[in-house]
Design a protein around this motif. Sequence first.
Motif, mmCIF file in Angstrom:
data_model
loop_
_atom_site.group_PDB
_atom_site.id
_atom_site.type_symbol
_atom_site.label_atom_id
_atom_site.label_comp_id
_atom_site.label_asym_id
_atom_site.label_seq_id
_atom_site.Cartn_x
_atom_site.Cartn_y
_atom_site.Cartn_z
ATOM 1 N N PRO A 156 0.834 -1.204 0.000
ATOM 2 C CA PRO A 156 0.000 0.000 0.000
ATOM 3 C C PRO A 156 0.868 1.253 0.000
ATOM 4 O O PRO A 156 1.959 1.277 0.576
ATOM 5 C CB PRO A 156 -0.794 -0.115 1.307
ATOM 6 C CG PRO A 156 -0.818 -1.579 1.603
ATOM 7 C CD PRO A 156 0.510 -2.094 1.126
ATOM 8 N N ASN A 157 0.378 2.282 -0.654
ATOM 9 C CA ASN A 157 1.078 3.556 -0.681
ATOM 10 C C ASN A 157 1.036 4.162 0.728
ATOM 11 O O ASN A 157 -0.030 4.241 1.329
ATOM 12 C CB ASN A 157 0.401 4.479 -1.698
ATOM 13 C CG ASN A 157 1.206 5.707 -1.998
ATOM 14 O OD1 ASN A 157 1.743 6.341 -1.102
ATOM 15 N ND2 ASN A 157 1.287 6.055 -3.263
ATOM 16 N N PRO A 158 2.181 4.630 1.261
ATOM 17 C CA PRO A 158 2.195 5.177 2.616
ATOM 18 C C PRO A 158 1.715 6.625 2.704
ATOM 19 O O PRO A 158 1.749 7.225 3.780
ATOM 20 C CB PRO A 158 3.673 5.077 3.012
ATOM 21 C CG PRO A 158 4.397 5.261 1.719
ATOM 22 C CD PRO A 158 3.534 4.556 0.686
ATOM 23 N N SER A 159 1.240 7.184 1.600
ATOM 24 C CA SER A 159 0.782 8.570 1.560
ATOM 25 C C SER A 159 -0.283 8.835 2.621
ATOM 26 O O SER A 159 -1.123 7.969 2.904
ATOM 27 C CB SER A 159 0.195 8.855 0.173
ATOM 28 O OG SER A 159 -0.542 10.047 0.189
ATOM 29 N N ALA A 163 -5.007 6.787 4.080
ATOM 30 C CA ALA A 163 -5.100 6.504 5.513
ATOM 31 C C ALA A 163 -5.890 5.241 5.839
ATOM 32 O O ALA A 163 -5.896 4.806 6.988
ATOM 33 C CB ALA A 163 -5.696 7.697 6.236
ATOM 34 N N ALA A 164 -6.538 4.631 4.860
ATOM 35 C CA ALA A 164 -7.263 3.389 5.116
ATOM 36 C C ALA A 164 -6.321 2.279 5.569
ATOM 37 O O ALA A 164 -6.753 1.316 6.200
ATOM 38 C CB ALA A 164 -8.016 2.953 3.860
ATOM 39 N N PHE A 165 -5.038 2.415 5.254
ATOM 40 C CA PHE A 165 -4.042 1.427 5.656
ATOM 41 C C PHE A 165 -3.275 1.979 6.852
ATOM 42 O O PHE A 165 -2.594 2.997 6.754
ATOM 43 C CB PHE A 165 -3.090 1.105 4.499
ATOM 44 C CG PHE A 165 -3.775 0.412 3.371
ATOM 45 C CD1 PHE A 165 -3.935 -0.960 3.368
ATOM 46 C CD2 PHE A 165 -4.315 1.144 2.326
ATOM 47 C CE1 PHE A 165 -4.609 -1.600 2.340
ATOM 48 C CE2 PHE A 165 -4.982 0.517 1.284
ATOM 49 C CZ PHE A 165 -5.132 -0.858 1.296
ATOM 50 N N SER A 166 -3.391 1.288 7.970
ATOM 51 C CA SER A 166 -2.744 1.733 9.201
ATOM 52 C C SER A 166 -1.231 1.561 9.110
ATOM 53 O O SER A 166 -0.718 0.801 8.277
ATOM 54 C CB SER A 166 -3.266 0.930 10.391
ATOM 55 O OG SER A 166 -2.821 -0.426 10.282
#
Length: 188
Positions: A156-159, A163-166
């Motif tokens: 996942p993109n850390p951008s 924010a859906a990815f913790s």
Amino acid sequence: MPQGTGDTETLPDLLADGLDIVSVGLNPSPPSVRAGTYFANPRNRFWPALNGSGLIDEALQPGPEAMRRLLERHRIGFTDLVKRPTPGAAGLRAADYRTGAPLLQTKLLSHRPRLIWFHGKVAWANFLKYGPGGVARIDWGLQPMAIGASPVFVTPNPSPANAAFSLELLIEHYRALKRLRDALLTAD
């Protein structure tokens, strides 16, 4: 240090032959260009995820020294699918991908990294669409298609816009990348 591409400053590629990993972002953010460092936005979760993953054996903070250490000590290089900075992915156009994908493919085939790391399905999907073509379904992790002899891994993109990815989930993905990198190093 930012470099110019036509009328726009951007981040320079940090590439060398035979790197263990080349990190491929979608495109640089204006804060990253101003800082001269990949993932420099203070809200971007790349650096905390990298530091928490074990992919490298030291804690680094964004800056030119960290970029140098990643390239020289940890054998991790950096580039982007599109070199034109924008505040977000919505600012990119099809023409950006049409230009960026073939250039990126040439760079990656030329430098032959052991492993290619795409940040986000959007970056990988647009590389495939405007570059070599390929699979329609994209899952996280190791991809069924390589670039040359280099396997591709997608996280996942850390951008902050993603924010859906913790942070914890990003760290899990980066740990999976580490396991693959370590397996490839052991196989050599």
